[in-house]
Write an enzyme that holds these catalytic residues in place. Structure first.
Site, short mmCIF file in Angstrom:
data_model
loop_
_atom_site.label_atom_id
_atom_site.label_comp_id
_atom_site.label_asym_id
_atom_site.label_seq_id
_atom_site.Cartn_x
_atom_site.Cartn_y
_atom_site.Cartn_z
N ASP A 226 0.83 -1.21 0.00
CA ASP A 226 0.00 0.00 0.00
C ASP A 226 0.87 1.27 0.00
O ASP A 226 1.84 1.34 0.75
CB ASP A 226 -0.88 -0.03 1.26
CG ASP A 226 -1.78 1.19 1.37
OD1 ASP A 226 -2.61 1.37 0.47
OD2 ASP A 226 -1.64 1.94 2.35
N GLU A 299 0.93 -0.54 -4.95
CA GLU A 299 -0.05 0.51 -5.13
C GLU A 299 0.63 1.85 -4.96
O GLU A 299 1.13 2.19 -3.89
CB GLU A 299 -1.17 0.42 -4.09
CG GLU A 299 -2.26 1.44 -4.35
CD GLU A 299 -2.48 2.45 -3.25
OE1 GLU A 299 -3.49 3.15 -3.30
OE2 GLU A 299 -1.65 2.57 -2.34
C1 LIG Z 1 -6.11 2.21 -3.31
C2 LIG Z 1 -5.64 2.11 -1.90
O1 LIG Z 1 -5.36 1.04 -1.42
N1 LIG Z 1 -5.59 3.23 -1.20
C3 LIG Z 1 -5.16 3.28 0.17
C4 LIG Z 1 -3.84 3.98 0.22
O2 LIG Z 1 -3.40 4.15 1.50
C5 LIG Z 1 -4.25 4.89 2.33
C6 LIG Z 1 -3.60 4.93 3.66
O3 LIG Z 1 -3.17 3.65 4.05
C7 LIG Z 1 -5.64 4.26 2.38
O4 LIG Z 1 -6.52 5.12 3.05
C8 LIG Z 1 -6.16 4.04 0.99
O5 LIG Z 1 -7.37 3.36 1.03
#
Ligand SMILES: CC(=O)N[C@H]1CO[C@H](CO)[C@@H](O)[C@@H]1O
Ligand SMILES: *[C@@H]1O[C@H](CO)[C@@H](O)[C@H](O)[C@H]1NC(C)=O
Ligand SMILES: *[C@@H]1O[C@H](CO)[C@@H](O)[C@H](O)[C@H]1NC(C)=O
Ligand SMILES: *[C@@H]1O[C@H](CO)[C@@H](O)[C@H](O)[C@H]1NC(C)=O
Ligand SMILES: *[C@@H]1O[C@H](CO)[C@@H](O)[C@H](O)[C@H]1NC(C)=O
Ligand SMILES: *[C@@H]1O[C@H](CO)[C@@H](O)[C@H](O)[C@H]1NC(C)=O
Ligand SMILES: *[C@@H]1O[C@H](CO)[C@@H](O)[C@H](O)[C@H]1NC(C)=O
Ligand SMILES: [Ca+2]
Ligand SMILES: [Ca+2]
Length: 567
Positions: A226, A299
């Protein structure tokens, strides 16, 4: 030489070629990957929140629709300030979702069905309720610099204290929060309850690898990392943090950091080095323990060159699959040319360098495709996403065309990401078959006519088109995607997008998708006569109809079809 021997040699050669082609495509490279948002997928105990036993009870569904791997949003112990993206304990299942036994059972059943399971991994921060943070506040041995701490600035005249830098948090306000007990500020790029780990500390690297090992030992097939573009922040050798320059942009309430240009808090090269380190760790794990590739999906909403660098910089390798969010950008007036631009933006860089592609149109942070682009484009996009080479990524509900449910916005102020997180619509019973209790978010009232059960077996339903496409991904023509001439794509006109998949001289598939509300026609696309094998509900044709593509062909408004030719 006898013709028999010749034929034998030819067969051997073909066999050898076939084997090489198959061997060079690893499981993740052309997977049908499915994102499970566990709160909303299936509730097994009637508390209105989806859970692990719920997922286990629906594993057969993945086989039915041709999914080969899943990734699950966080299921770890969490106070749920950011719905699990604030992890309190990285090696514990949150009781909301079940127990470690439930997890092991789910994983074993998934593997029995030959399904891979990837866990979301949240490396940038822990919850402020994590044991590590409590130890860090108390400056316990080994935990003193586990997080990013600083005294802040003292005004020499007034003696007043202010945060170490002007950095802003994505979810609003300063990225620094003061802790009385330790008399220092800590850094958080998201919520104050999501405390940034300090990757300058070797101990953090060690702990995170221990966490990965914990889950690998239980048998998971990889991780989705993430927010990797936020891992490391700039700190000068004298310990200070530089202010970020103003961007000249207005503040965007969907990302409260747009006022600044993030040259010190995002996309630092050190992030990529950490990814390389993790890859080495995962490869080493595989060397020692055998089994299939443990995949690393990444991600990051980062520039394409950064994403490409995550895969490899020529000497070092990193994550196999940085997610391609280009299709998340498609909106109502996006046409075939927009799609071509978005596809090229990926292919021209990442495909050219790494022969790697993946296609994501939805996730838990973005409005769903039917709401963004219009429901008439849903099945056409399913065809395009699965026909393009590489991995398709499906967000739960996408396979039946679930739209956002705006009224799901809960809380005050409303949680702007709730409309795309409503419960999965399984059937026409109470709560769409998701739960017998009161659901954590309301079920979209369209569920009696939009659900898995009503679409199952209906020839032109979204679900049936999805299944048709995942089945095609298993054909020779689709498997040949790394070969020269294995595929081509492009806008044939402003509104019509085409994808061709070929096993040369043997088999060819052609997707023709009209995204506009006009009749379109083309002359002499190819000399082949092809057969309709998949049709959306806008098509006037029938399954099995033949089409001579050397002449003029027509596409009705929003018509999307898959044609097949074989030698
Ligand atoms: C697409 C995704 O997974 N977004 C996440 C990115 O990180 C933030 C903080 O951990 C999350 O709030 C999001 O949902
Ligand atoms: C996480 O939970 C497990 C199981 O309850 C426990 O053994 C471990 O100490 C916890 N770890 C942290 C960092 O709190
Ligand atoms: C931006 O900040 C405001 C005020 O703190 C908050 O209401 C809003 O939810 C924040 N936006 C995001 C994306 O968190
Ligand atoms: C710390 O180092 C940076 C970069 O060299 C410099 O700009 C800054 O003024 C220094 N700050 C202090 C307090 O020494
Ligand atoms: C790739 O990155 C590693 C780690 O930073 C570095 O040591 C190496 O020199 C880089 N290779 C190239 C070709 O830039
Ligand atoms: C809908 O799904 C639930 C949960 O599996 C099940 O109990 C119910 O019988 C189903 N209803 C129909 C009409 O299939
Ligand atoms: C169709 O065949 C003709 C004659 O063999 C050839 O000239 C032409 O280029 C072919 N067209 C396509 C689109 O393959
Ligand atoms: Ca539950
Ligand atoms: Ca960070």
């Amino acid at each position: 030489m006898s013709s028999c021997l010749l034929r034998f040699l030819a067969a051997l050669l073909l066999c050898a070629l076939g084997a090489t082609a198959a061997d060079t495509v690893d499981w993740w490279e052309s997977a049908t990957l499915y994102q499970i948002y566990p709160r909303s997928f299936m509730d097994s105990d009637g508390d209105g929140i989806g859970d692990l036993n719920g997922i286990t009870s629906r594993l057969a569904f993945f086989k039915e629709i041709g999914v080969t791997a899943t990734w699950i949003s966080p299921i770890y112990d969490s106070p749920m300030a950011d719905m699990g993206y604030d992890v309190r304990n990285f090696t514990k299942i949150d009781p909301l979702f079940g127990t470690m036994e439930d997890f092991d059972n789910m994983l074993a059943k998934a593997h029995e069905l030959d399904l891979k399971l990837i866990l979301d991994f949240v490396p940038n921060h822990s919850s402020d309720e994590c044991e590590w943070f409590k130890k860090s506040i108390r400056r316990e041995d080994g935990y003193d610099d586990f997080y990013v701490w600083d005294d802040g600035k003292i005004d020499p005249e007034t003696g007043e204290r202010s945060p170490p830098s002007n950095w802003r948090a994505v979810f609003g306000g300063s990225a620094w929060t003061w802790v009385e007990e330790r008399q220092q500020y800590y850094l958080h790029q998201f919520l104050p309850q999501q405390v940034d780990l300090n990757y300058a500390s070797p101990k953090v690297h060690e702990h995170m690898k221990d966490v990965m090992k914990f889950w690998l030992d239980r048998g998971v097939d990889g991780f989705r990392m993430d927010a990797t573009n936020f891992l490391v922040e700039k700190r000068f050798e004298n310990g200070t943090f530089p202010d970020e320059p103003p961007s000249g942009q207005p503040n965007n309430p969907n990302d409260n950091t747009t006022l600044l240009n993030h040259i010190y808090t995002r996309e630092l090269w050190e992030n990529t080095e950490i990814i390389y380190e993790w890859r080495e760790f995962l490869d080493e794990y595989q060397r020692l323990n055998g089994g299939d590739t443990r995949a690393m999906i990444i991600e990051a909403y980062s520039p394409i060159d950064v994403l490409s660098g995550y895969i490899s910089n020529g000497t070092h390798v990193g994550g196999q699959m940085p997610m391609n969010f280009n299709f998340v950008r498609l909106i109502e007036n996006s046409d075939a040319e927009t799609i071509e631009t978005q596809v090229n933006a990926w292919m021209d860089v990442v495909w050219v360098k790494h022969k790697m592609a993946n296609w994501v149109a939805n996730n838990h942070d973005n409005s769903r495709l039917p709401t963004r682009m219009g429901e008439s484009s849903v099945d056409a996009m399913t065809m395009i996403i699965h026909a393009l080479p590489g991995t398709s990524v499906t967000y739960y509900g996408e396979e039946i065309g679930m739209p956002d449910y705006a009224a799901a916005c809960s809380g005050d102020p409303c949680n702007f990401r709730d409309p795309e997180r409503t419960p999965m619509q399984w059937n026409g019973s109470k709560n769409a078959g998701f739960s017998t209790g009161s659901t954590w978010l309301p079920v979209n009232p369209n569920y009696p006519f939009l659900n898995v059960k009503v679409q199952r077996g209906v020839a032109r339903s979204s679900l049936q088109i999805f299944k048709g496409m995942t089945a095609l991904k298993k054909t020779d023509a689709f498997k040949a995607f790394k070969e020269d001439d294995g595929f081509s794509y492009g806008a044939l006109s402003k509104q019509v997008f085409q994808v061709v998949r070929t096993a040369v001289d043997r088999e060819e598939y052609r997707v023709l998708a009209n995204l506009g509300n006009q009749i379109e026609y083309f002359d002499g696309l190819t000399n082949k006569t092809m057969e309709y094998v998949l049709l959306n509900s806008y098509s006037p044709h029938r399954y099995g109809d033949k089409l001579d593509l050397s002449g003029r062909i027509y596409l009705m408004p929003y018509e999307a079809v898959v044609l097949r030719w074989s030698a």
